[in-house]
Design a protein around this motif. Structure first.
Motif, PDB file in Angstrom:
ATOM      1  N   ALA B  32       0.830  -1.211   0.000  1.00 48.10           N
ATOM      2  CA  ALA B  32       0.000   0.000   0.000  1.00 48.10           C
ATOM      3  C   ALA B  32       0.863   1.260   0.000  1.00 48.10           C
ATOM      4  O   ALA B  32       0.587   2.231  -0.744  1.00 48.10           O
ATOM      5  N   LEU B  33       1.903   1.208   0.762  1.00 44.12           N
ATOM      6  CA  LEU B  33       2.808   2.367   0.823  1.00 44.12           C
ATOM      7  C   LEU B  33       3.436   2.615  -0.548  1.00 44.12           C
ATOM      8  O   LEU B  33       3.560   3.769  -1.033  1.00 44.12           O
ATOM      9  N   PHE B  34       3.851   1.542  -1.162  1.00 42.40           N
ATOM     10  CA  PHE B  34       4.499   1.673  -2.482  1.00 42.40           C
ATOM     11  C   PHE B  34       3.531   2.312  -3.497  1.00 42.40           C
ATOM     12  O   PHE B  34       3.904   3.191  -4.286  1.00 42.40           O
ATOM     13  N   LEU B  35       2.289   1.800  -3.476  1.00 38.37           N
ATOM     14  CA  LEU B  35       1.300   2.346  -4.406  1.00 38.37           C
ATOM     15  C   LEU B  35       1.114   3.859  -4.183  1.00 38.37           C
ATOM     16  O   LEU B  35       1.021   4.623  -5.122  1.00 38.37           O
ATOM     17  N   THR B  36       1.041   4.219  -2.937  1.00 37.96           N
ATOM     18  CA  THR B  36       0.882   5.637  -2.642  1.00 37.96           C
ATOM     19  C   THR B  36       2.032   6.451  -3.231  1.00 37.96           C
ATOM     20  O   THR B  36       1.836   7.478  -3.889  1.00 37.96           O
ATOM     21  N   THR B  37       3.209   5.933  -2.993  1.00 44.18           N
ATOM     22  CA  THR B  37       4.393   6.655  -3.476  1.00 44.18           C
ATOM     23  C   THR B  37       4.309   6.841  -5.006  1.00 44.18           C
ATOM     24  O   THR B  37       4.604   7.907  -5.564  1.00 44.18           O
ATOM     25  N   ARG B  38       3.922   5.729  -5.664  1.00 46.75           N
ATOM     26  CA  ARG B  38       3.770   5.842  -7.123  1.00 46.75           C
ATOM     27  C   ARG B  38       2.660   6.828  -7.493  1.00 46.75           C
ATOM     28  O   ARG B  38       2.806   7.635  -8.421  1.00 46.75           O
ATOM     29  N   GLY B  39       1.611   6.790  -6.750  1.00 46.28           N
ATOM     30  CA  GLY B  39       0.487   7.651  -7.073  1.00 46.28           C
ATOM     31  C   GLY B  39       0.835   9.136  -6.976  1.00 46.28           C
ATOM     32  O   GLY B  39       0.291   9.957  -7.730  1.00 46.28           O
ATOM     33  N   ILE B  40       1.702   9.438  -6.103  1.00 48.34           N
ATOM     34  CA  ILE B  40       2.014  10.862  -5.961  1.00 48.34           C
ATOM     35  C   ILE B  40       3.382  11.231  -6.547  1.00 48.34           C
ATOM     36  O   ILE B  40       3.921  12.293  -6.259  1.00 48.34           O
ATOM     37  N   SER B  41       3.876  10.342  -7.362  1.00 45.14           N
ATOM     38  CA  SER B  41       5.204  10.675  -7.927  1.00 45.14           C
ATOM     39  C   SER B  41       5.156  11.886  -8.876  1.00 45.14           C
ATOM     40  O   SER B  41       6.161  12.548  -9.084  1.00 45.14           O
ATOM     41  N   GLY B  42       3.995  12.140  -9.408  1.00 41.99           N
ATOM     42  CA  GLY B  42       3.953  13.291 -10.293  1.00 41.99           C
ATOM     43  C   GLY B  42       3.939  14.637  -9.542  1.00 41.99           C
ATOM     44  O   GLY B  42       4.076  15.695 -10.161  1.00 41.99           O
ATOM     45  N   GLU B  43       3.718  14.609  -8.311  1.00 36.95           N
ATOM     46  CA  GLU B  43       3.616  15.868  -7.551  1.00 36.95           C
ATOM     47  C   GLU B  43       4.956  16.615  -7.511  1.00 36.95           C
ATOM     48  O   GLU B  43       5.979  16.061  -7.117  1.00 36.95           O
ATOM     49  N   PRO B  44       4.936  17.875  -7.992  1.00 36.75           N
ATOM     50  CA  PRO B  44       6.196  18.625  -8.055  1.00 36.75           C
ATOM     51  C   PRO B  44       6.711  19.026  -6.668  1.00 36.75           C
ATOM     52  O   PRO B  44       7.893  19.029  -6.438  1.00 36.75           O
ATOM     53  N   SER B  45       5.811  19.291  -5.763  1.00 39.13           N
ATOM     54  CA  SER B  45       6.306  19.788  -4.462  1.00 39.13           C
ATOM     55  C   SER B  45       6.832  18.643  -3.632  1.00 39.13           C
ATOM     56  O   SER B  45       6.132  17.700  -3.326  1.00 39.13           O
ATOM     57  N   ARG B  46       8.089  18.793  -3.303  1.00 39.54           N
ATOM     58  CA  ARG B  46       8.704  17.728  -2.512  1.00 39.54           C
ATOM     59  C   ARG B  46       8.090  17.662  -1.130  1.00 39.54           C
ATOM     60  O   ARG B  46       7.854  16.606  -0.588  1.00 39.54           O
ATOM     61  N   GLY B  47       7.867  18.772  -0.561  1.00 37.79           N
ATOM     62  CA  GLY B  47       7.321  18.821   0.780  1.00 37.79           C
ATOM     63  C   GLY B  47       5.968  18.122   0.843  1.00 37.79           C
ATOM     64  O   GLY B  47       5.702  17.316   1.722  1.00 37.79           O
ATOM     65  N   LYS B  48       5.131  18.354  -0.122  1.00 38.21           N
ATOM     66  CA  LYS B  48       3.806  17.712  -0.116  1.00 38.21           C
ATOM     67  C   LYS B  48       3.949  16.228  -0.263  1.00 38.21           C
ATOM     68  O   LYS B  48       3.254  15.452   0.394  1.00 38.21           O
ATOM     69  N   ARG B  49       4.877  15.842  -1.144  1.00 44.81           N
ATOM     70  CA  ARG B  49       5.100  14.404  -1.360  1.00 44.81           C
ATOM     71  C   ARG B  49       5.547  13.744  -0.066  1.00 44.81           C
ATOM     72  O   ARG B  49       5.009  12.716   0.347  1.00 44.81           O
ATOM     73  N   ALA B  50       6.511  14.378   0.596  1.00 49.85           N
ATOM     74  CA  ALA B  50       7.042  13.824   1.845  1.00 49.85           C
ATOM     75  C   ALA B  50       5.962  13.710   2.910  1.00 49.85           C
ATOM     76  O   ALA B  50       5.832  12.693   3.582  1.00 49.85           O
ATOM     77  N   LEU B  51       5.184  14.732   3.016  1.00 50.40           N
ATOM     78  CA  LEU B  51       4.120  14.749   4.023  1.00 50.40           C
ATOM     79  C   LEU B  51       3.122  13.636   3.780  1.00 50.40           C
ATOM     80  O   LEU B  51       2.768  12.886   4.725  1.00 50.40           O
ATOM     81  N   LEU B  52       2.719  13.459   2.573  1.00 53.74           N
ATOM     82  CA  LEU B  52       1.735  12.403   2.257  1.00 53.74           C
ATOM     83  C   LEU B  52       2.332  11.025   2.529  1.00 53.74           C
ATOM     84  O   LEU B  52       1.686  10.146   3.108  1.00 53.74           O
ATOM     85  N   THR B  53       3.611  10.846   2.101  1.00 56.32           N
ATOM     86  CA  THR B  53       4.230   9.531   2.307  1.00 56.32           C
ATOM     87  C   THR B  53       4.354   9.232   3.805  1.00 56.32           C
ATOM     88  O   THR B  53       4.077   8.121   4.267  1.00 56.32           O
TER      89      THR B  53
END
Lengths: 257, 775
Positions: B32-53
């Motif tokens: 599930a974690l992996f899928l999430t990471t893939r799902g948000i890989s397009g997000e440009p903001s690193r901070g948002k990506r990190a927070l979601l992960t």
């Protein structure tokens, strides 16, 4: 009326009284306990001529008494082999100059018991005939009394030849048989067979002289026959006494005749 | 609820799911974690990506934690101390000296005392150790026993008068088993404490597996102990000591035959020298031997031999002198008891003239394997004329001096059979013969026309030892009335006239024997003698009696041979004659089986300090029970001879009595008990011998063996220590162990905070996702 010759005089009375008193004071010489304590021979009665040398045994008695310390009685008791009285005479003699008929079973049993419990039997051949009728019948009788026992020649070293006198050869009136034969029971000679008419050498005639001549040795041979008789009696009473260790050095030193 | 104090905690998982299920859940969550990471890989903001992960990861973790069901375990832990076992030797060898006495006359220090003093001096060290370890104190000999430290301290400090008795009670073990003691100590201990080490204080005198020294099997066993042994040798270095370890001798010996003893001596600290050994019987030296010690091997064997001249039980002591500086004095002597019996009865038969009576007696005695017969028959008296020279006869001179003077005491029984002494100039020997009988010999006079009164014995020393008084010379010496036999009352009890076991059959057998043709006469029967047989008209036939220490028999007939031969002719058999003479001889020579008085020790060997008990059965010489007899006891010691006599008990109605003797010092002893009737006459006498000796192998080899203790210590990885070593500095193993007592768990996951956190995290993630455009 008084008769002075019949009444003892005062002196006689005095002497008589003194003699009686002395007799009473003298120590009574010890007398034997009667006949049973003295050696007295038994002569076996059998169906044949059983008393051919009537003077032989009384003379042997006398000789033993004279020469040794043994106390003897000149009485000779003729007894049957089955008679219990035989046991009061541990020395018995069987002699004849003819064949001896075989005794009955009871007599054989009595004789067997007599010999087994300690009795001694001298079988003397008055005919002095080796392998003659007497000797053959005597051997048969002994074989019947003690079946399984062997009549063997008695060797010169046997204590019988040194029980009182030191002897060399067995002789009697005759000297035809060079050996004595005997049966041993439990190490003791119970029967001795003499083929030389031992009692004939001792027999005296009614006139007091020797009835038979001793041949071929004459009077010296008679003396040796008497000595054999004494040795037989001494052996029957002392058994192997002369073989006790203490005697041997003395016997070895002395010469034998 | 207030439970025990929990002093430790740890986290734990309370889930009941198996491991593979947990792994599967973990993988799913990772997925599930992996899928999430893939799902948000397009997000440009690193901070948002990190927070979601991070939020997704936190949610996964919380889920995983919920699955695991975390909890808190509370524990009450205790630290377990290792233990040290202290072994003290309590065997008997510890009673002996640790070192020679400091000065002459002072008592040497015993090994127990040396050990206890060391223990007391080490008290502060032991207290220091007790803070780190559990100290278990044991005493060991052949087994292990716990000891109390307080009591040991008190014993060490005890200076009272009976201190020796107390230490002896402490050191009372019968044998020493070092290996067994160590193994037992390693297994013992409460609660399975680990063994940190063993302290061993002993003299090393092992008599079990290590008796001969260290061996391979023992080394392996020691290695398995798992802990080092620190050994303290008590008794110091091998000291000077000479000891008689063992005496090997048969239990009984034949009189007049040589007896051999083998003695093993051990000597430590001796150079090459000669040691004199002595063998004493009740104080008198009977044998001596010089033994050469070669200075190299500790053991030497020697042989001593002697010839006993008397029958009986005797106390013997083998001893060696005590040398300067010897550590132990008690082991220089060793005692034992020897029973001397006769092998064959030596009989002298003197006969005045050959007769059937003599002939049947000779034959009977010659046949008996237990009799050694020496006969002398007078075959010719001076009145006899053999009609020959001396050389033609087999006669020997009658050796009166040799038999009645020189050899007399070698005979057990002298028989005069129809023998008058006068012609042989024997008056000079009659005193000696009477003395020999009074000293313990035996005599029988058999009748005949030159015996008894007719033998010129009236008024002679021989008459004094006969059981009958002889008629005066003027009276008749023989009575020719035939005599039918009858057993008297005394004869009914006496073993000499017991032909058959039943009283009635016995009396009938005697009465049925052939009549005797006559009897010797007597004046009277001596007081104390008994008439056993008489004629039916009352004339005595057989009398017996004691004469001093010896016995005599008078048979007033020359025709007892008739009980053999004539009885055989009458079908009674010769057994009466044989049984009578056998019994007569045994009674005359005091065969132990026929003794009227019996004395028996309860045991053959007693421990030092134990009272001694002897059981007595008193019967008079007439074989009737001696009620009320007073016993007196005389003791003889093996080394010193006669001791102070003392009064014993009184016999009961059945003649039995128990003699109690208080404890005696170590050694061998012979007790002679005399019973007297209330009137004062001697009723009976008996003797018994016994040994007082410490039993057991423990006291055979007492030497300390420090080298054995050193080898033992080395085999376990430990070492030999000395009295001054500090115990607390020794390298004990110290495996600390933790033991968990009570525990309880408290779950963490079912508090509402965890669920709230999970909801918050999942909710936050969902909000942010919606804000930022991910559905």
């Amino acid at each position: 009326m008084s008769d002075h010759s019949h009444r003892p005089s005062r002196r006689q009375l005095l002497f008589g009284g003194l003699a009686a008193a002395c007799a009473a004071l003298l120590p009574r010489r010890a007398r034997a306990f009667g006949e049973p304590s003295r050696l007295s021979f038994a002569l076996l009665r059998h169906g044949g001529r059983w008393d051919v040398r009537p003077e032989g045994l009384p003379r042997l008695s006398w000789e033993v008494s004279r020469r040794t310390s043994i106390d003897t009685s000149p009485q000779v008791r003729p007894l049957g082999p089955a008679d219990p009285e035989l046991f009061r005479h541990p020395f018995a003699v069987l002699s004849s100059d003819q064949a001896v008929p075989m005794p009955s079973e009871a007599e054989l049993a009595g004789l067997r018991r007599y010999l087994t419990y300690g009795g001694f039997l001298l079988v003397d051949d008055a005919s002095a005939t080796p392998r003659g009728p007497f000797e053959n019948s005597a051997r048969a009788l002994l074989a019947a009394v003690l079946p399984g026992a062997q009549l063997k020649a008695i060797p010169r070293e046997h204590v019988l030849y040194k029980s009182f006198y030191l002897l060399d050869a067995p002789v009697g009136r005759a000297a035809v048989a060079p050996e004595l034969f005997g049966i041993e029971l439990g190490g003791r000679l119970a029967v001795v067979l003499c083929g030389n008419d031992l009692l004939g050498a001792l027999a005296r005639d009614p006139f007091g002289s020797w009835e038979f001549d001793a041949a071929p040795g004459g009077e010296p041979q008679r003396e040796r026959a008497i000595r054999l008789g004494v040795n037989l009696v001494m052996y029957s009473m002392c058994l192997d006494y002369k073989e006790d260790q203490v005697h041997i050095p003395f016997i070895m030193k002395r010469r034998r005749i | 609820m207030n439970g025990p104090a929990y002093n430790a905690w740890r986290l734990t998982a309370l889930t009941s799911l198996p491991a593979w299920a947990l792994v599967a859940v973990g993988l799913l969550l990772l997925g599930a974690l992996f899928l999430t990471t893939r799902g948000i890989s397009g997000e440009p903001s690193r901070g948002k990506r990190a927070l979601l992960t991070t939020l997704r990861a936190a949610a996964c973790l919380l889920v995983f934690a919920l699955v695991l069901e975390p909890g808190l375990e509370l524990r009450a832990e205790t630290r377990v101390r290792a233990r040290i076992a202290l072994l003290l030797d309590t065997s008997k060898s510890m009673r002996f000296a640790a070192a020679p006495a400091a000065s002459k006359g002072a008592a040497p220090l015993s090994r127990t005392d040396e050990m206890l003093r060391w223990f007391a001096s080490q008290e502060p060290e032991l207290r220091a150790l007790a803070s780190r370890f559990q100290i278990d104190i044991y005493g060991f000999d052949k087994e292990l026993q716990p000891q109390d430290a307080q009591k040991l301290g008190a014993l060490a400090a005890d200076k009272s008068a009976n201190h020796t008795a107390r230490t002896d009670a402490f050191a009372s073990g019968g044998s020493t088993d070092l290996l067994g003691g160590l193994e037992a100590a390693s297994r013992a201990g409460s609660g399975g404490r680990p063994l940190a080490g063993l302290l061993l204080a002993s003299d090393g005198a092992d008599n079990a597996a290590l008796a001969e020294g260290m061996n391979k099997g023992a080394q392996e066993q020691l290695a398995h102990l798992g802990a080092p042994v620190f050994a303290l040798p008590i008794g110091g270095a091998a000291q000077k000591d000479l000891s008689i370890d063992r005496v090997r001798v048969d239990d009984f010996a034949f009189v007049r035959s040589p007896v051999k003893l083998t003695v093993r001596i051990s000597a430590r600290g001796f150079s090459r020298q000669t040691v004199p050994l002595t063998l004493r019987r009740e104080g008198q030296i009977v044998a001596a031997q010089n033994v050469v010690l070669d200075g190299k091997s500790p053991f030497t064997e020697a042989e001593l031999s002697f010839i006993p001249d008397r029958t009986g039980k005797f106390a013997f002591t083998v001893s060696a002198p005590v040398y300067e500086g010897e550590a132990i004095v008690e082991n220089n002597a060793r005692s034992f008891v020897l029973n001397v019996i006769r092998d064959r009865v030596r009989v002298l038969q003197v006969v005045g003239r050959p007769s059937w009576d003599e002939r049947f007696l000779r034959q009977l005695l010659k046949k008996d394997p237990n009799v050694d017969l020496i006969s002398f028959f007078i075959l010719r008296t001076p009145g006899d004329d053999s009609h020959s020279t001396q050389d033609e006869l087999s006669l020997i001179p009658f050796p009166t001096n040799e038999i009645f003077n020189e050899q007399l005491r070698t005979f057990d029984l002298v028989i005069f059979q129809n023998f008058n002494h006068r012609p042989y100039r024997m008056s000079q020997y009659l005193d000696g013969i009477a003395a020999y009988i009074r000293d313990g010999g035996a005599f029988a006079m058999i009748g005949g026309e030159q015996s008894f009164g007719a033998g010129d014995y009236a008024g002679s020393p021989i008459e004094e030892i006969l059981p009958v008084a002889l008629p005066s010379p003027a009276d008749p010496h023989v009575d020719e009335q035939p005599a039918q036999l009858q057993l008297t009352d005394a004869g009914k009890r006496h073993p000499v006239t017991e032909l058959l076991p039943g009283a009635a059959q016995n009396a009938a057998l005697w009465a049925g024997l052939p009549k005797l043709p006559g009897l010797n006469t007597i004046a009277s029967v001596r007081p104390g003698a008994q008439v056993l047989l008489q004629s039916t008209d009352g004339r005595p036939v057989l009398a017996v009696g004691d004469a001093g220490q010896g016995r005599s028999l008078a048979l007033l007939t020359d025709s007892s041979w008739m009980w053999s031969f004539v009885a055989a002719g009458e079908e009674l058999g010769p057994r009466a004659y044989e049984s009578f003479w056998h019994a007569a001889i045994r009674w005359l020579v005091r065969d132990p089986a026929l003794t009227p008085m019996r004395l028996q020790s309860e045991r053959a060997s007693y421990e030092p300090g134990e009272p001694i008990q002897l059981d007595a059965q008193v019967r008079g010489s007439d074989y009737g029970a001696s009620a009320g007899a007073q016993l007196s006891v005389q003791l003889f010691s093996g080394a010193g001879g006669a001791m102070q006599p003392f009064a014993g008990p009184t016999a009961g109605a059945d003649g039995s009595a128990t003699v109690q003797i208080p404890a005696l010092p170590a050694g061998a002893y012979r007790a002679q008990v005399i019973a007297r009737t209330p009137a004062g006459a001697v009723a009976g006498e008996a003797e018994e011998a016994f040994v007082v000796a410490p039993a057991g192998a423990e006291l055979e080899d007492l030497s300390p063996r420090p080298e054995l203790l050193e080898a033992l210590a080395k085999a376990t990885g430990g070492k030999r220590i000395s009295a001054s070593d500090s115990l607390s500095s020794l390298p004990f193993h110290d495996p600390e162990r933790v033991e968990v007592g009570q525990r309880t768990t408290r779950p963490l996951w079912d508090t509402w905070m965890v669920l709230a956190a999970l909801c918050a995290v999942v909710g936050a993630e969902w909000l942010l996702r919606r804000r930022w455009g991910y559905a």
